[in-house]
Motif scaffolding. Structure first.
Motif, mmCIF file in Angstrom:
data_model
loop_
_atom_site.group_PDB
_atom_site.id
_atom_site.type_symbol
_atom_site.label_atom_id
_atom_site.label_comp_id
_atom_site.label_asym_id
_atom_site.label_seq_id
_atom_site.Cartn_x
_atom_site.Cartn_y
_atom_site.Cartn_z
ATOM 1 N N ARG A 63 8.660 25.604 -21.659
ATOM 2 C CA ARG A 63 10.019 25.385 -21.641
ATOM 3 C C ARG A 63 10.603 25.671 -22.827
ATOM 4 N NH1 ARG A 63 11.385 20.848 -21.053
ATOM 5 N NH2 ARG A 63 9.506 19.602 -21.542
ATOM 6 N N PHE A 64 9.983 25.556 -23.706
ATOM 7 C CA PHE A 64 10.636 25.728 -25.083
ATOM 8 C C PHE A 64 10.402 27.174 -25.816
ATOM 9 C CE2 PHE A 64 11.802 21.271 -26.411
ATOM 10 C CZ PHE A 64 11.053 20.571 -25.389
ATOM 11 N N SER A 65 11.316 27.776 -26.011
ATOM 12 C CA SER A 65 11.086 29.051 -26.491
ATOM 13 C C SER A 65 12.170 29.666 -27.805
ATOM 14 C CB SER A 65 11.305 30.332 -25.466
ATOM 15 O OG SER A 65 12.471 30.021 -24.853
ATOM 16 N N PRO A 66 11.335 29.802 -28.773
ATOM 17 C CA PRO A 66 12.324 30.267 -29.917
ATOM 18 C C PRO A 66 12.517 31.607 -29.892
ATOM 19 C CG PRO A 66 9.893 30.224 -30.673
ATOM 20 C CD PRO A 66 10.155 29.822 -29.072
ATOM 21 N N LYS A 67 14.024 31.787 -30.492
ATOM 22 C CA LYS A 67 14.498 33.127 -30.416
ATOM 23 C C LYS A 67 14.923 33.582 -31.689
ATOM 24 C CE LYS A 67 15.311 32.928 -25.382
ATOM 25 N NZ LYS A 67 14.007 33.526 -25.120
ATOM 26 N N SER A 68 14.587 34.789 -32.325
ATOM 27 C CA SER A 68 15.156 35.096 -33.606
ATOM 28 C C SER A 68 15.872 36.382 -33.661
ATOM 29 C CB SER A 68 13.987 34.807 -34.709
ATOM 30 O OG SER A 68 14.376 35.410 -35.851
ATOM 31 N N PRO A 69 17.122 36.557 -33.476
ATOM 32 C CA PRO A 69 17.902 37.799 -33.527
ATOM 33 C C PRO A 69 17.726 38.459 -34.749
ATOM 34 C CG PRO A 69 19.305 36.022 -33.351
ATOM 35 C CD PRO A 69 17.903 35.357 -33.207
ATOM 36 N N ASP A 70 17.575 37.738 -36.083
ATOM 37 C CA ASP A 70 17.462 38.462 -37.371
ATOM 38 C C ASP A 70 16.612 37.208 -38.191
ATOM 39 O OD1 ASP A 70 20.927 38.036 -37.049
ATOM 40 O OD2 ASP A 70 19.581 36.838 -38.477
ATOM 41 N N LYS A 71 16.489 37.449 -39.499
ATOM 42 C CA LYS A 71 15.529 36.553 -40.045
ATOM 43 C C LYS A 71 16.405 35.525 -40.623
ATOM 44 C CE LYS A 71 15.566 38.121 -45.090
ATOM 45 N NZ LYS A 71 14.838 38.341 -46.047
ATOM 46 N N ALA A 72 17.974 35.375 -40.532
ATOM 47 C CA ALA A 72 18.598 34.344 -40.787
ATOM 48 C C ALA A 72 18.941 33.199 -39.608
ATOM 49 C CB ALA A 72 20.014 34.966 -41.201
ATOM 50 N N HIS A 73 18.437 33.815 -38.504
ATOM 51 C CA HIS A 73 18.658 32.719 -37.396
ATOM 52 C C HIS A 73 17.268 32.420 -36.620
ATOM 53 C CE1 HIS A 73 22.511 34.684 -38.000
ATOM 54 N NE2 HIS A 73 22.964 33.623 -37.503
ATOM 55 N N LEU A 74 17.433 31.357 -36.164
ATOM 56 C CA LEU A 74 15.909 30.988 -35.264
ATOM 57 C C LEU A 74 16.611 30.096 -34.342
ATOM 58 C CD1 LEU A 74 13.133 31.450 -34.414
ATOM 59 C CD2 LEU A 74 12.412 29.332 -35.888
ATOM 60 N N ASN A 75 16.802 30.224 -33.108
ATOM 61 C CA ASN A 75 17.326 29.559 -32.014
ATOM 62 C C ASN A 75 16.448 28.999 -31.162
ATOM 63 O OD1 ASN A 75 20.088 30.315 -32.952
ATOM 64 N ND2 ASN A 75 19.927 32.134 -31.697
ATOM 65 N N LEU A 76 16.597 27.728 -30.671
ATOM 66 C CA LEU A 76 15.683 27.101 -29.821
ATOM 67 C C LEU A 76 16.301 26.937 -28.622
ATOM 68 C CD1 LEU A 76 12.884 25.734 -29.618
ATOM 69 C CD2 LEU A 76 13.980 23.563 -29.999
ATOM 70 N N HIS A 77 15.516 27.628 -27.606
ATOM 71 C CA HIS A 77 15.993 27.430 -25.982
ATOM 72 C C HIS A 77 15.031 26.602 -25.318
ATOM 73 C CE1 HIS A 77 18.499 28.544 -22.747
ATOM 74 N NE2 HIS A 77 17.329 28.770 -21.848
ATOM 75 N N ILE A 78 15.576 25.808 -24.604
ATOM 76 C CA ILE A 78 14.670 24.852 -23.644
ATOM 77 C C ILE A 78 15.207 25.004 -22.111
ATOM 78 C CG2 ILE A 78 13.846 22.366 -23.449
ATOM 79 C CD1 ILE A 78 15.384 21.897 -26.277
ATOM 80 N N ASN A 79 14.264 25.357 -21.402
ATOM 81 C CA ASN A 79 14.466 25.085 -19.978
ATOM 82 C C ASN A 79 14.199 23.932 -19.259
ATOM 83 O OD1 ASN A 79 15.572 27.874 -20.001
ATOM 84 N ND2 ASN A 79 13.296 28.671 -19.795
ATOM 85 N N SER A 80 14.850 23.695 -18.111
ATOM 86 C CA SER A 80 14.442 22.565 -17.204
ATOM 87 C C SER A 80 14.048 21.284 -18.098
ATOM 88 C CB SER A 80 13.245 22.833 -16.514
ATOM 89 O OG SER A 80 13.328 23.880 -15.820
#
Lengths: 117, 113
Positions: A63-80
């Motif tokens: 349910r946890f997924s990291p997403k990095s659009p570029d090397k300055a950003h690392l977002n954390l997405h959490i489902n359910s």
């Protein structure tokens, strides 16, 4: 300027919702991390990205997924979202990984306090 | 399985005294970290230790690493109230670019003025 910033600082949400936490670093670092600190203050590393490549993926739920659009950003997405996800989530960055010395010193964001009701 | 144990978990001490926090770990490690966390705040990286015999000092804090004993120490010299915080050690291992970082439970240090 804040070196490592996270948004939001506080997040209160209902079980079952999907939410994202954003992290940005302006240090020019190659490696970024997500950590979880629970109510007992226990720390656990969740993910690490080095030049947009996932190099740590601890046994966290899918349910946890990291997403990095570029090397300055690392977002954390959490489902359910679940009650047990309530914690403080810290983002961090370091100049590099596996290179040793000061380049591995980590700089932490202020944390995002997530409360799941 | 890599395990990290810190002791003591709680420490109350007088200003001006010296004390040591211990961090033991169970398997071979590539690197050892020390962090500081003030109540309700984020983490601050203090030291990264990479090799046997490594010693690093910053102000009243000195960290050392003995990889043969699988032990790191954080020594506090002439403690002052501002050093009150929780201190975490963490151990990292790397095998085939599969990396792990395991934290100790933290030592809550309270320095009495």
């Amino acid at each position: 300027d804040t070196a490592v910033s996270q948004t939001p600082k506080y997040l209160v949400t209902q079980m079952g919702n999907d939410k994202s936490i954003k992290c940005e670093q302006n240090l020019g670092h190659d490696t970024m991390y997500w950590y979880k600190q629970d109510s007992k203050k226990f720390l656990k590393i969740m993910f690490s990205y080095n030049n947009k490549e996932l190099i740590i993926n601890e046994t966290v739920p899918n349910r946890f997924s990291p997403k990095s659009p570029d090397k300055a950003h690392l977002n954390l997405h959490i489902n359910s979202l679940e009650l047990g996800d309530s914690a403080v989530y810290f983002c961090a960055s370091s100049q590099s990984r596996f290179s040793g010395g000061r380049q591995e010193t980590q700089y932490f964001g202020p944390g995002t306090r997530l409360l799941v009701l | 399985e890599l395990k990290v144990e810190q002791n003591p978990l709680f420490l109350s001490m007088q200003e001006g005294k010296n004390y040591t926090i211990y961090c033991n770990y169970s398997t071979t490690s590539d690197r050892l970290y020390w962090y500081r966390q003030d109540p309700g705040k984020s983490l601050e990286s203090l030291f990264v230790l990479l090799s046997n015999g490594a010693v690093k000092q910053e102000g009243r804090l000195m960290a050392s690493l003995d990889t043969k004993a699988r032990l790191s120490t954080l020594h506090i010299t002439a403690a002052v109230h501002d050093l009150s915080a929780t201190y975490f050690c963490a151990v990292g291992t790397q095998m085939n670019r599969d990396d792990k970082i395991i934290f100790g439970k933290g030592t809550r240090l309270h320095i009495l003025p």
